[in-house]
Design a protein around this motif. Structure first.
Motif, PDB file in Angstrom:
ATOM      1  N   SER A 113       7.562   3.794  19.567  1.00  0.00           N
ATOM      2  CA  SER A 113       6.496   4.748  19.844  1.00  0.00           C
ATOM      3  C   SER A 113       6.990   6.186  19.732  1.00  0.00           C
ATOM      4  O   SER A 113       6.385   7.084  20.275  1.00  0.00           O
ATOM      5  CB  SER A 113       5.927   4.483  21.246  1.00  0.00           C
ATOM      6  OG  SER A 113       6.957   4.536  22.195  1.00  0.00           O
ATOM      7  N   VAL A 114       8.117   6.364  19.052  1.00  0.00           N
ATOM      8  CA  VAL A 114       8.656   7.719  18.852  1.00  0.00           C
ATOM      9  C   VAL A 114       9.070   7.873  17.389  1.00  0.00           C
ATOM     10  O   VAL A 114       9.883   7.086  16.887  1.00  0.00           O
ATOM     11  CB  VAL A 114       9.895   7.973  19.744  1.00  0.00           C
ATOM     12  CG1 VAL A 114      10.396   9.399  19.548  1.00  0.00           C
ATOM     13  CG2 VAL A 114       9.579   7.714  21.204  1.00  0.00           C
ATOM     14  N   GLN A 137       1.918   7.848  21.417  1.00  0.00           N
ATOM     15  CA  GLN A 137       2.948   8.029  20.407  1.00  0.00           C
ATOM     16  C   GLN A 137       3.485   9.456  20.512  1.00  0.00           C
ATOM     17  O   GLN A 137       2.734  10.378  20.828  1.00  0.00           O
ATOM     18  CB  GLN A 137       2.368   7.825  18.999  1.00  0.00           C
ATOM     19  CG  GLN A 137       1.956   6.392  18.700  1.00  0.00           C
ATOM     20  CD  GLN A 137       3.162   5.503  18.431  1.00  0.00           C
ATOM     21  OE1 GLN A 137       4.094   5.890  17.723  1.00  0.00           O
ATOM     22  NE2 GLN A 137       3.153   4.306  18.999  1.00  0.00           N
ATOM     23  N   VAL A 138       4.775   9.612  20.241  1.00  0.00           N
ATOM     24  CA  VAL A 138       5.372  10.950  20.265  1.00  0.00           C
ATOM     25  C   VAL A 138       6.030  11.216  18.922  1.00  0.00           C
ATOM     26  O   VAL A 138       6.745  10.358  18.392  1.00  0.00           O
ATOM     27  CB  VAL A 138       6.424  11.074  21.393  1.00  0.00           C
ATOM     28  CG1 VAL A 138       7.076  12.449  21.366  1.00  0.00           C
ATOM     29  CG2 VAL A 138       5.787  10.816  22.751  1.00  0.00           C
ATOM     30  N   ASN A 149       6.977   6.855  27.401  1.00  0.00           N
ATOM     31  CA  ASN A 149       6.435   8.025  26.698  1.00  0.00           C
ATOM     32  C   ASN A 149       5.841   9.087  27.609  1.00  0.00           C
ATOM     33  O   ASN A 149       4.804   9.676  27.312  1.00  0.00           O
ATOM     34  CB  ASN A 149       5.380   7.608  25.663  1.00  0.00           C
ATOM     35  CG  ASN A 149       6.032   7.137  24.376  1.00  0.00           C
ATOM     36  OD1 ASN A 149       7.217   6.815  24.357  1.00  0.00           O
ATOM     37  ND2 ASN A 149       5.268   7.118  23.312  1.00  0.00           N
TER      38      ASN A 149
END
Ligand SMILES: [Zn+2]
Lengths: 89, 996
Positions: B449-450, B281-282, B250
């Motif tokens: 995490s996306v 997070q993105v 990330n």
């Protein structure tokens, strides 16, 4: 740029470290065969997937330690100090 | 004031007019214009030429997707090529130039190629210019001039750039409806949020479309949401900031263009900032880009994306033409009709390839405009711009039939549907699925995490964007460890149902010939080119891309790639997923070299290292020289002397009297512990346990592959404490090497390693009178040979400073090294000079030191080049036979001990001319490359002692051919010097001077 989990200092930027490669090879004994020594110095697997490798916290605590890393996804699976008494999963 | 601007409307600041220049002509614009909107407002229709055929090109899109209107921005040192006019915010005094045209945009010499285009099919460059290879250099010059990819500035960039590392819980990329919504929900949950957007303002498409949120104009919601976010202490909103790459764990690279919208940066402001943002997070709310439809003549200036035409009307009140035709396969383009009407443009007709009626809200937009359902534009007429279009009936099977109807117009607004911007998602290794409904690749699933939200996710309606953004914001803030207390309300919009789009990848030609159907209008790739490539066997998408250059331009084919894939799929008689897509690679948009370099350029690229004696050298007329990153005295200047004279004087000083030289740059490592001797025994080739306290020894280290790694003297200063020195360049690598063995191979050894290179300065005191000088400093009996013999060590005090004195010599003369704690270095150095006055002491520099070490046959990095063994250098007798040490086993292998290896020898010039460094040793005087060489010269100098030009060389079996005459040939300098092979120690081979 990866974040490398140093077992002694925690997660730090890759630029603080030096990479050395496969940490599973063992230095042969003096009396071992030439082939064994040749393999130790020159022959390395190039796995696609999990790889245990030496990293050195050059700009930090100056300790060598092992990192388990997936060479395909670049995921870092854990690290342990060279004498495995201070691990970080 | 602008001929093509409606007197009212838009969000430009009509109170603030601006002048700018394009191709030397002055135009006016308003604050808030882009270069593209300003050019359109002034009626400028042709702004460049295409890359291959030099066809006239107008403005096609309105943002990052723009394939054609690229300009050279600014002049002088800030001049930048290939800038999209659609992304340039106009400022007063802006200067831009068209590219790809010579001599001018309207009279283009290269356009001859256009008329000759049948001889320029795809693969033309490969087929024609690459053969014969010898002519490529000639062709390239011609092609480069004709192609004209803009010019980069030659002058030094006057601006500064910076790099910035940033951390946050949630990074939201894109500040359109989905991104704003995501940022709001994540921030409300307490997460630290960074919101980036490539545009000058938040809002995304809401800035260009006429939409409503919560019953109010969408612009109002954008403004309020943005203000809310800016006031929150846990949020940073960054406009003009493009997230260009998604990297491991990330890490997102983003380029902030701080001052590109101004004439030049204010004061000491950076022009651009490279932000490396590490986010837990993105959220990717990167939107979607409208695509074109390939039909005959679809590249002519006046054919534009429907969304762009709508945006120019709504935001800038600009009329892109006088009379328009809209051509679409989906509902979204209908809104362009009402937008055009609002700025006074007549719309001749809406041509929709679908037989089914569009949705209700689409119909509302067109009012009484004629709608032709089940029709397609089969051809655009007009030479340099759109004059009219031919419209034919379009059938379900993809054929066009019947006689064409001609509609007069000067503007064609085309929409082939929308392609989600999935570049960053793909960089993050996200997999894509082909969505038949929208005819594009979409993210297959959310990543750990996306999160992908809104149009980037293939959900094009405003309601879905807001909802998905909200959800992505909550999910990511929760994953980052923040839980929302109260549930906020998702803004309400009126999303009435749309009629599904019809996939349309090309409109067949009604008859043979006629204008080309363009897929990629920047690189001039047509449907016909894809057909040709396919017929020649280029059936893989990666091959097609490289053979036709489809999507390889600066726009990366944002409006064209999917059309190319779809046409390849049609030819292969398969579906698009089977064809696949090319790989998305960073950067999404170009990143300037300046931003990547940041502050790391010139002298900031690597640190300058100075010894503790630097100031003294400088104030005593030392000519300083770079030695790696160190600054070292080259020689000390005396008025009236040439460099050569100074070096000769300094060597004589040492050989005949006494001199001192700064050797502080040596690496120094403290080796301590009860197993220190055992450790040294294992890392050096020679013996260490037998070394008594108070003695030094020369040591040689190998790498595990058996080649020499480094050398230096190491001293046993106490029972379990050694003072190791390394070569200057290897100070770091040797420590790392030793640490590896101590920590991982032999962890059982009790040994501790500490770098003390910076803590200790060093000076070499050398020459026949050096003992007298030392005696004056520490007492004659202390300095006596019996008390401090050759390779002896003494802890002493000079002017009260505790120093370490080693009787070692690099010059070949009687000599000592005095090591001093760094902060007392200058004090002791001066004390030595004062004590030495009686014997006429003088400092000497690196060059004299080098001359003397060559005379003495000492090796340095030039000889320890990683390819030499201990035996090659004459150290074979030092190697222990009985015990293991690093490199022993492989040093014993056949290849490293067999005859024919290059050995260290001396060479003496027989012509009196200098021996070129790096020269090859050959048997024949007139040898020409390629010739077999026997070895090479590693070091050379003029020897004042011998009054000869000498050198060191590595020569095959060199030690067996002392006295033989060979040639040192340097093809690089064109010099060949006859040399005699000699022993590598020229001076005092028995060491009587150093031991005396
Ligand atoms: Zn560490």
């Amino acid at each position: 740029m990866l974040l490398i989990p140093c077992p002694h200092c925690g997660e730090r930027a890759q630029t603080e470290f030096t990479y050395r490669g496969d940490a599973t090879v063992e230095r042969p004994h003096a009396e071992d065969s030439a082939e064994k020594w040749y393999d130790y110095v020159y022959t390395r697997d190039n796995p696609r997937g999990e790889h245990t490798e030496w990293w050195h916290h050059t700009s930090g605590c100056r300790r060598w330690f092992k990192v388990r890393r997936n060479t395909w996804t670049h995921e870092i699976l854990g690290s342990e100090s060279a004498n495995s008494d201070n691990n970080r999963e | 004031m602008n001929s093509h601007r409606h007197p009212v409307g838009g969000t430009i600041n009509r109170g603030h007019s601006i002048t700018f220049r394009f191709d030397g002509r002055t135009y006016s614009a308003y604050e808030g214009d882009t270069l593209a909107s300003a050019l359109l407002a002034n009626g400028v229709r042709i702004v460049g030429r295409s890359f291959k055929y030099h066809r006239p090109r107008g403005i096609f899109g309105m943002g990052v997707e723009e394939p054609s209107s690229m300009v050279q921005l600014r002049s002088g040192p800030r001049s930048e090529p290939n800038v999209r006019a659609t992304e340039v915010e106009v400022f007063d005094g802006l200067e831009a130039f068209s590219q790809h045209c010579w001599p001018s945009v309207n009279l283009d010499f290269g356009a001859v190629i256009n008329f000759a285009s049948p001889i320029f099919p795809s693969g033309f460059y490969y087929k024609t210019f690459m053969w014969p290879a010898s002519k490529w250099m000639f062709y390239e010059r011609f092609i480069r001039k004709a192609a004209g990819l803009g010019k980069s500035a030659i002058e030094r960039d006057p601006d500064s750039y910076s790099k910035f590392y940033q951390f946050c819980d949630v990074l939201v990329v894109g500040a359109g409806p989905a991104g704003l919504s995501a940022a709001l929900s994540a921030a409300r949950a307490g997460a630290t949020v960074v919101l980036v957007d490539e545009n000058g303002q938040t809002g995304g498409r809401l800035n260009f479309d006429d939409a409503a949120v919560d019953g109010k104009p969408a612009q109002e919601w954008v403004y309020q949401s943005t203000e809310k976010l800016k006031l929150m202490p846990n949020v940073e909103v960054l406009c003009r900031t493009t997230a260009f790459g998604f990297y491991d764990q990330n890490l997102v690279g983003a380029l902030e263009r701080i001052a590109d919208h101004q004439r030049e940066p204010d004061g000491r402001e950076d022009r651009q900032k490279l932000r490396m943002i590490r986010a837990k997070q993105v959220v990717l709310a990167t939107g979607a880009i409208e695509r074109s439809i390939p039909f005959s003549g679809n590249d002519k200036p006046g054919v534009m994306l429907a969304s762009a035409v709508r945006g120019y009307a709504n935001r800038f009140a600009v009329r892109c033409g006088k009379k328009a035709v809209v051509f679409t396969n989906n509902d979204s383009a209908y809104a362009t009709v009402s937008a055009l009407k609002s700025v006074g443009v007549t719309v001749a007709a809406v041509i929709d390839c679908r037989l089914a009626s569009p949705g209700e809200s689409a119909l509302k937009h067109i009012g009484n405009t004629p709608l032709k359902q089940g029709f397609a534009i089969s051809r655009v007429r007009g030479l340099r711009r759109v004059k009219s279009v031919e419209v034919s009936r379009f059938q379900d099977n993809g054929e066009v039939i019947g006689s064409a109807e001609t509609l007069t117009c000067d503007l064609v607004c085309v929409s082939g549907g929308w392609t989600p911007t999935v570049h960053l998602f793909s960089h993050a290794q996200g997999k894509l699925n082909f969505d038949e409904e929208i005819g594009a690749f979409v993210p297959r699933e959310q990543l750990g995490s996306v999160q992908v939200a809104g149009s980037a996710n293939g959900s094009m309606s405003l309601g879905a964007c807001l909802r998905q953004g909200y959800d992505a914001g909550s999910v990511s803030s929760m994953k980052a460890g923040h839980k929302s207390e109260q549930k906020a309300k998702v803004p309400q919009v009126d999303d009435s149902p749309e009629t599904p789009m019809q996939l349309l990848w090309q409109v067949p030609k009604v008859r043979r010939g006629g204008a080309k159907r363009f897929v990629d209008i920047q690189n001039d790739v047509t449907v016909e080119d894809i057909e040709l490539a396919f017929s020649e066997g280029y059936v893989s998408v990666e091959h097609l891309k490289r053979y036709t250059t489809l999507g390889m331009g600066t726009d990366q084919g944002r409006t064209s790639n999917i059309n190319g894939l779809a046409n390849l799929a049609r030819l292969r008689e398969t579906d698009i997923p089977s064809v696949g897509h090319t790989t998305f690679r960073p950067p999404y948009t170009p990143v300037s070299m300046g931003a990547l370099a940041g502050g790391d350029f010139g002298t900031h690229l690597s640190p300058v290292r100075r010894t503790p004696l630097h100031d003294w050298h400088q104030s005593n007329r030392a000519e300083m020289q770079n030695s790696g990153i160190w600054k070292r005295p080259f020689f000390y200047v005396k008025t009236g002397e040439q460099v050569r004279d100074a070096i000769i004087r300094e060597t004589r000083q040492v050989r005949e009297k006494v001199g001192i030289v700064d050797v502080s740059t040596l690496g120094k490592i403290e080796v301590q512990g009860r197993d220190a001797a055992e450790f040294l025994e294992r890392v050096y080739i020679n013996r260490w346990k037998s070394l008594p306290v108070g003695r030094c020894r020369y040591g040689l280290m190998l790498r595990e592959d058996g080649f020499v790694f480094d050398d230096g003297t190491t001293t046993r200063v106490a029972e379990n404490e050694y003072y190791m020195t390394t070569t200057t360049a290897n100070a770091g690598p040797v420590l790392e090497h030793l640490e590896f063995y101590a920590q991982t191979i032999w962890p059982e050894l009790h040994v501790h390693l500490t770098s003390i290179s910076d803590q200790w300065a060093g000076m070499a005191l050398a020459g026949p009178d050096s003992r007298n000088v030392l005696g004056a400093l520490i007492g004659e009996s202390e300095a006596a040979n019996e008390n401090l013999p050759y390779m002896g060590y003494l802890a002493a005090r000079i002017e009260g400073v505790a120093v370490r004195i080693f009787r070692v010599s690099f010059s070949g003369e009687l000599g000592y090294e005095i090591h001093i704690p760094s902060k007392f270095a200058q004090q002791v150095w001066q004390a030595v000079l004062e004590a030495g006055q009686e014997w006429d002491i003088a400092p000497y520099g690196m060059e004299a030191m080098t001359v003397m070490r060559i005379e003495k046959g000492h090796v340095v990095a030039a000889e320890l080049d990683g390819r030499t063994t201990a035996a090659d250098l004459g150290f074979e007798r030092m190697m222990k036979k009985d015990v293991d040490f690093v490199g022993k086993r492989l040093a014993e292998r056949d290849a490293l001990v067999s005859a024919g290896r290059k050995q260290l020898v001396g060479v003496v010039s027989l012509s009196g001319r200098p021996i070129p460094k790096g020269a090859q040793i050959v048997a024949e005087q007139d040898a020409r490359p390629p010739a077999t060489t026997k070895g090479h010269v590693t070091s050379s100098c003029y020897s004042p002692l011998m009054d000869k030009e000498i050198g060191l060389a590595l020569i095959a079996d060199g030690r067996q051919i002392y006295g033989k005459e060979l040639y040192a040939a340097s093809p690089l300098t064109g010099r060949t010097v006859p040399v005699e092979i000699a022993h590598h120690i020229f001076v005092d081979p028995k060491g009587e001077r150093t031991r005396g």
